[in-house]
Design a protein around this motif. Sequence first.
Motif, PDB file in Angstrom:
ATOM      1  N   TYR A  59      -7.325 -22.682 -40.585  1.00 59.65           N
ATOM      2  CA  TYR A  59      -7.323 -21.173 -39.994  1.00 59.65           C
ATOM      3  C   TYR A  59      -8.744 -20.630 -40.011  1.00 59.65           C
ATOM      4  CZ  TYR A  59      -4.562 -16.930 -38.359  1.00 59.65           C
ATOM      5  OH  TYR A  59      -4.291 -16.033 -38.116  1.00 59.65           O
ATOM      6  N   LYS A 167       8.512 -15.003 -33.010  1.00 64.84           N
ATOM      7  CA  LYS A 167       6.952 -15.489 -32.896  1.00 64.84           C
ATOM      8  C   LYS A 167       7.140 -17.304 -32.609  1.00 64.84           C
ATOM      9  CE  LYS A 167       2.957 -15.185 -34.888  1.00 64.84           C
ATOM     10  NZ  LYS A 167       1.529 -13.655 -35.690  1.00 64.84           N
ATOM     11  N   LYS A 169       4.972 -20.727 -32.066  1.00 65.82           N
ATOM     12  CA  LYS A 169       3.541 -20.746 -32.859  1.00 65.82           C
ATOM     13  C   LYS A 169       3.216 -22.166 -31.662  1.00 65.82           C
ATOM     14  CE  LYS A 169       2.034 -18.644 -36.070  1.00 65.82           C
ATOM     15  NZ  LYS A 169       0.399 -18.169 -36.115  1.00 65.82           N
ATOM     16  N   ASP A 198       1.902 -16.836 -29.771  1.00 69.33           N
ATOM     17  CA  ASP A 198       0.688 -17.247 -30.693  1.00 69.33           C
ATOM     18  C   ASP A 198      -0.430 -18.435 -31.011  1.00 69.33           C
ATOM     19  OD1 ASP A 198      -1.597 -17.279 -32.540  1.00 69.33           O
ATOM     20  OD2 ASP A 198      -0.678 -16.196 -33.831  1.00 69.33           O
ATOM     21  N   ASN A 200      -3.125 -19.471 -31.780  1.00 72.30           N
ATOM     22  CA  ASN A 200      -4.113 -20.010 -32.577  1.00 72.30           C
ATOM     23  C   ASN A 200      -5.522 -20.282 -32.264  1.00 72.30           C
ATOM     24  OD1 ASN A 200      -1.531 -19.997 -34.918  1.00 72.30           O
ATOM     25  ND2 ASN A 200      -3.058 -18.127 -35.627  1.00 72.30           N
ATOM     26  N   GLU A 224      -0.584 -13.865 -28.258  1.00 72.46           N
ATOM     27  CA  GLU A 224      -2.086 -14.217 -29.379  1.00 72.46           C
ATOM     28  C   GLU A 224      -3.181 -14.767 -29.716  1.00 72.46           C
ATOM     29  OE1 GLU A 224       0.348 -13.104 -32.869  1.00 72.46           O
ATOM     30  OE2 GLU A 224      -1.206 -13.643 -34.664  1.00 72.46           O
ATOM     31  N   ASP A 249      -6.132 -11.729 -32.554  1.00 70.24           N
ATOM     32  CA  ASP A 249      -6.426 -11.668 -34.184  1.00 70.24           C
ATOM     33  C   ASP A 249      -6.832 -12.386 -35.511  1.00 70.24           C
ATOM     34  OD1 ASP A 249      -4.633 -12.854 -36.740  1.00 70.24           O
ATOM     35  OD2 ASP A 249      -3.067 -13.784 -36.125  1.00 70.24           O
ATOM     36  N   GLU A 250      -7.307 -13.718 -34.849  1.00 67.52           N
ATOM     37  CA  GLU A 250      -8.641 -14.093 -35.659  1.00 67.52           C
ATOM     38  C   GLU A 250      -9.876 -13.324 -35.845  1.00 67.52           C
ATOM     39  OE1 GLU A 250      -5.675 -16.184 -34.114  1.00 67.52           O
ATOM     40  OE2 GLU A 250      -5.814 -18.215 -34.905  1.00 67.52           O
ATOM     41  N   LYS A 273      -4.278  -7.975 -41.106  1.00 67.59           N
ATOM     42  CA  LYS A 273      -4.013  -8.098 -41.916  1.00 67.59           C
ATOM     43  C   LYS A 273      -4.600  -7.819 -42.678  1.00 67.59           C
ATOM     44  CE  LYS A 273      -2.698 -12.399 -39.264  1.00 67.59           C
ATOM     45  NZ  LYS A 273      -2.506 -13.568 -38.879  1.00 67.59           N
TER      46      LYS A 273
END
Length: 372
Positions: A59, A167, A169, A198, A200, A224, A249-250, A273
Amino acid sequence: MDNVFIDSVDTYICDLPVKRPHQLAMTTITTQAIVITIIKDKSGRTGVSEVATIGGASYGDSTVEAIKANVDKYIVPHLIDQSPIHFNRIMTTVSKYVRGNYFAKAAIETALIDLAAKQREIPAYELFGGKIHDSLPLAWTLASGDTTKDIEEAQEMLHTKRHNIFKLKIGHGDPTANVNHVGEIIKAVGDQSRITVDINQAWDEYTASKQIRALEEMGVSMIEQPPPTWNYEGMKRLTEKFDVSILADESTTSLHDTYRIIKERAGDAVALKPAKHGGILETRKIAGIAEAAGFGIYGGTMIESTVGNAIAASVYSTIPEFKFGTEIFGPLLYQDKLTLEDIKVENFEIQIPDDIGFGSTLDYDKLNHYQR
Ligand code: MUC
Ligand code: MG
């Protein structure tokens, strides 16, 4: 006050099983690895914190093993004999000697705050401005890997008034199949809930561009992190092209990369976060620059268990506005907990605890059971 100075710092890696496999683009969580930190003062009082990581190193670049090693070797020497109420000064000193390592810094900073608040017998949020919210909207992540199961789960959450924001994934497997999966869920529960996705980092810009069009038409309200972290220009072009919100996010870890996202408009919303940013003080700075730029704010999670979740709830309670609510549902995904307390959800909202410190009382038998 009796002896407030720091006597010892201990870190524990624990592996906590989740209730059902949680499928993300890059990994499927069956157990979540967390670091519990306990800072003890000379009168025996303890400050407790948790940071969680997802999927080993898949991640992000903080792993529980690295967090523990770097806390123990490079951060702890700066803490012994200090008073925890000086957490701002202590963390500024730590940052002079330790670069990056945001999760490790968050582990220490939040345990210091917990201890300082417990020494004063006040809720931790009183040390960073006091709470604005008594409760906050709480999303749930549908990520069982199976569309039918996800729909059943969503219907159950709506029925019990636990969540009405979901949400999804996606990003694992074929992008068109991902979008069809979202369509099925919207068809089943979209009239009673808000749906976000999301990715990712799993889609390149071309794929994102094609699939976001379809997602937007279906009524998805936030997208996201579609492309990889490094692709600021891609994020910017996607943000310009679509009306639907593009959430970073990331790609928003430090204050500095959040500033870059904002300056380049490489997104129009940011996921907070505390672990990712290096603690509560940094989270509040990031919320401040996002607010100043008119960015949407989302109360994100690394899927912490009850200890880390209470920390996020505490800082989020002090931030004026969450355009997209929060997703601090972590404890509800775990089979078990390390504390006597549990998360409270009423009428689709997480209730902010008012206990002393972050309000977590560790169950040491459970800690012993789950620690590596
Ligand atoms: C992420 O990327 O947002 C948050 C909720 C969830 O299910 O996964 C995390 C990580
Ligand atoms: Mg995310």
